[in-house]
Structure formats: structure tokens, C-alpha cells
Design an enzyme around this catalytic site. Structure first.
Site, PDB file in Angstrom:
ATOM      1  N   GLY A   8      27.784  26.943  39.049  1.00 36.76           N
ATOM      2  CA  GLY A   8      27.760  28.384  39.287  1.00 36.76           C
ATOM      3  C   GLY A   8      27.299  29.117  38.053  1.00 36.76           C
ATOM      4  N   ALA A   9      26.483  28.449  37.236  1.00 35.02           N
ATOM      5  CA  ALA A   9      26.069  28.999  35.942  1.00 35.02           C
ATOM      6  C   ALA A   9      25.177  30.225  36.049  1.00 35.02           C
ATOM      7  CB  ALA A   9      25.343  27.914  35.128  1.00 35.02           C
ATOM      8  N   GLY A  11      25.716  32.852  37.877  1.00 35.77           N
ATOM      9  CA  GLY A  11      26.490  34.070  38.114  1.00 35.77           C
ATOM     10  C   GLY A  11      26.895  34.746  36.825  1.00 35.77           C
ATOM     11  N   VAL A  13      29.913  35.420  35.416  1.00 36.09           N
ATOM     12  CA  VAL A  13      30.896  34.703  34.620  1.00 36.09           C
ATOM     13  C   VAL A  13      30.305  33.395  34.111  1.00 36.09           C
ATOM     14  CG1 VAL A  13      33.135  33.541  34.654  1.00 36.09           C
ATOM     15  CG2 VAL A  13      32.875  35.758  35.769  1.00 36.09           C
ATOM     16  N   ARG A  85      35.030  38.980  43.697  1.00 38.05           N
ATOM     17  CA  ARG A  85      35.903  40.026  44.223  1.00 38.05           C
ATOM     18  C   ARG A  85      35.230  41.378  44.094  1.00 38.05           C
ATOM     19  NH1 ARG A  85      41.148  42.469  42.175  1.00 38.05           N
ATOM     20  NH2 ARG A  85      40.649  41.515  40.173  1.00 38.05           N
ATOM     21  N   ARG A  91      42.465  39.329  45.510  1.00 34.07           N
ATOM     22  CA  ARG A  91      41.966  37.973  45.287  1.00 34.07           C
ATOM     23  C   ARG A  91      42.250  37.080  46.485  1.00 34.07           C
ATOM     24  NH1 ARG A  91      44.458  39.583  40.525  1.00 34.07           N
ATOM     25  NH2 ARG A  91      43.073  39.805  38.728  1.00 34.07           N
ATOM     26  N   HIS A 178      48.122  34.250  39.828  1.00 33.05           N
ATOM     27  CA  HIS A 178      47.137  35.134  39.210  1.00 33.05           C
ATOM     28  C   HIS A 178      46.870  36.228  40.244  1.00 33.05           C
ATOM     29  CE1 HIS A 178      43.763  36.773  37.130  1.00 33.05           C
ATOM     30  NE2 HIS A 178      42.863  36.323  37.987  1.00 33.05           N
TER      31      HIS A 178
END
Length: 317
Positions: A8-9, A11, A13, A85, A91, A178
Site C-alpha cells: 500500500g506504498a 497511499g 500513509v 477513513r 474506524r 484504537h
């Protein structure tokens, strides 16, 4: 030296995580991994990172791939994939949407890199950590989630600001989900090694206001700029560095617990663990009665959601 892969690099984050992780001296190889069709984006990101490395004198080697076999030999695989999100979204709303994706990624990692540490960032992170544990076939110590580590850092910053001390003087943590049912461990919070309960200023500590700020920090950032990036990225890098450096630090991440905390468990959730090259070792701790009650409620909530998600996944197989 170690190989770190980021699934998922491409994106938000994932991109910053790649940059933050590349600063860790133990990282010699960085693999940017994405789904087929993302090759050009990943190639561009790899080139940009190489320029960054040249500017700061880093020797880390960056590669990109959409081929699962290239995950072989990874020491840590970070998963940032998933539907992000949105403003006003909880979440937990993402649970069923992201579960199938994480189950497929986990199975892929378990096949191609069974000795790696699998590090889940995707939300809801506690539930996705459980999905990853089940579908990867890996041992519990190998599968962790970001959990409440970032929440604990947010609490640490708020306490330091209130007491007007350097953030390094504050030691505190949040356990549980979380999310909305997270539990601050005021009983384990110290400033300069002194319990805050032994500091005169503590009697006026606005606990509810501070926890409101902590719990809503992510939503506030998403509302203003669309995504949380730097906080998660550096929190991820801290955990990766701790593992690769075999530092044996105690950090609060999501991992499977059985009954270590007051006989509460059978779920993946945020809890203090010792982190080293073998992954996570859950610690038995004693907390106050009110914290036990809050933690039990948090565990019950996450366990119910996890069971529902896993049952739906199995029903769709």
C-alpha cells in the site's frame, strides 16, 4: 541489515512511512509494493526516494513491485492498504470493507514471507490485526497492529503541554481499542519518574478534556487536511526501528492477548508488549479497578466486532 516491505506504498500513509522507515539505520532494502496497475506510481515514488537518499547520504536500496514473490526475504512487512477513513466516519465503519482485502494480503504474506513480522496499519486496526493473524497462519508474536501506540503519543504530548515539561519526561500509555473505548492508564502515568498522582497539579488535570482531544485528534486532522500522515508514519517507523534494533522496548501495540491483563482477553487489542527481533511479547500488568472495567468493555466491543467480521469472511469463502 534488514528488508522492509510496505504494502500500500502508493497511499498517503504508505508514502510517508517509506520515507520515515528509510531513516532507520538497520534498513538496507525497502520494497514498495502495490496492486497491479500501480507500477508507474510506485516507480515514481522509488525515484523520488532515491533523490531524497542522495541528498541525505543514505545507502538504502529502494525497489518497487506488484509481484507477490518479491516479498520473499522481508524482515518486516507493513500493511497500509485499505479504504481510508473519511470525515465523520468511525474506524469501525471500515471493518467489513477492509477485512477481505486484509485477509487476502495476510494469506499472501504467510505464503511468501512466513518468517517476517506482519505489521498492520489498516483500520479498524485491532480487528484487521485479528484478520491478519488468522489468514496469515503466522504465530501471534509475528502479527502486530499499530494499535494505541499513536494514541499514547498523543496523550503524552497533551500531558506534557499541560504540565509545561519536555515531552520526553512524560511516560504514559493507552490500552484497549484504537477508537472510542480506549482506556488511558492514569495509574501508570509519570512525569520525570514521579507518579502524576504525587504531583500537586494533578488534582486539576482536565482528564476528560485531554482524552477528548486524544480521541478526536485523527478526525480533526482528517477534517482539515483529508488524512493523517506524519503522525502515523513516524509512529510506524518508531516501532519498526525498535524491532529491527532488537531494543526490547515496551510499546503499546495491537496484538493477541489471552488472559494477561486481569484474565481479560481472547482478542487482538492494544496492550503493552516488549518488542524485539522476535516480534511482540505480551506483558502481564496490574491496573486500577476503573481501568479494568474500561478495558473489559473495550475488549468485549472489539471481540464482538472481530467475531462478526471473521464469520462473514468465512461465510463468503
Amino acid at each position: 541489515m534488514a528488508k522492509v516491505a510496505i504494502i500500500g506504498a502508493s497511499g498517503n500513509v504508505g508514502r510517508y512511512t517509506a520515507h520515515a522507515v528509510s531513516n532507520i539505520p538497520y534498513v538496507s532494502d525497502l520494497l514498495l509494493f502495490g496492486r497491479p496497475g500501480k507500477e508507474e506510481v510506485l516507480h515514481g515514488l522509488a525515484c523520488d526516494l532515491h533523490d531524497s537518499f542522495a541528498a541525505r547520504g543514505s545507502q538504502a536500496d529502494v525497489k518497487f513491485s506488484c509481484i507477490p514473490k518479491d516479498l520473499e526475504g522481508s524482515d518486516i512487512i507493513i500493511v497500509t492498504s485499505g479504504v481510508p477513513r473519511k470525515e465523520g466516519q468511525d474506524r469501525i465503519d471500515l471493518a467489513h470493507e477492509n477485512a477481505r482485502m486484509i485477509s487476502e494480503i495476510a494469506a499472501m504474506v504467510g505464503w511468501y514471507a512466513p518468517k517476517a513480522i506482519l505489521f498492520i496499519i489498516s483500520n479498524p486496526v485491532d480487528v484487521m490485526t485479528a484478520v491478519a493473524l488468522k489468514y496469515s497462519g503466522m504465530k501471534p508474536n509475528q502479527v502486530i497492529g499499530l494499535g494505541t501506540h499513536l494514541d499514547s503519543m498523543r496523550l503524552k504530548w497533551n500531558i506534557a503541554k499541560y504540565f509545561d515539561v519536555h515531552v520526553s519526561e512524560v511516560h504514559t500509555r493507552i490500552i484497549g481499542e484504537h477508537g472510542d473505548s480506549m482506556v488511558p492508564l492514569w495509574s501508570a502515568t509519570t512525569i520525570g519518574g514521579i507518579s502524576i498522582q504525587n504531583l500537586p497539579e494533578f488534582k486539576d488535570l482536565p482528564e476528560e478534556r485531554i482524552m477528548y482531544n486524544v480521541m478526536n485528534a485523527g478526525s480533526a486532522i482528517i477534517r482539515r487536511i483529508g488524512a493523517t500522515v506524519y503522525g502515523p508514519g513516524d509512529a510506524i517507523a518508531t516501532i519498526v526501528g525498535t524491532i529491527l534494533g532488537d531494543e526490547k522496548r515496551i510499546l503499546t501495540v495491537s496484538t493477541f492477548i489471552s488472559s494477561e491483563i486481569h484474565n481479560i482477553g481472547d482478542v487482538c487489542i492494544g496492550t503493552p508488549v516488549r518488542l524485539d527481533r522476535n516480534g511482540a511479547k505480551t506483558l502481564a500488568i496490574t491496573i486500577s479497578d476503573s481501568e479494568v472495567e474500561g478495558f473489559r468493555k473495550s475488549v468485549d466491543k472489539i471481540r464482538a466486532i472481530t467475531q462478526d467480521v471473521l464469520e462473514r469472511l468465512e461465510g463468503n469463502c
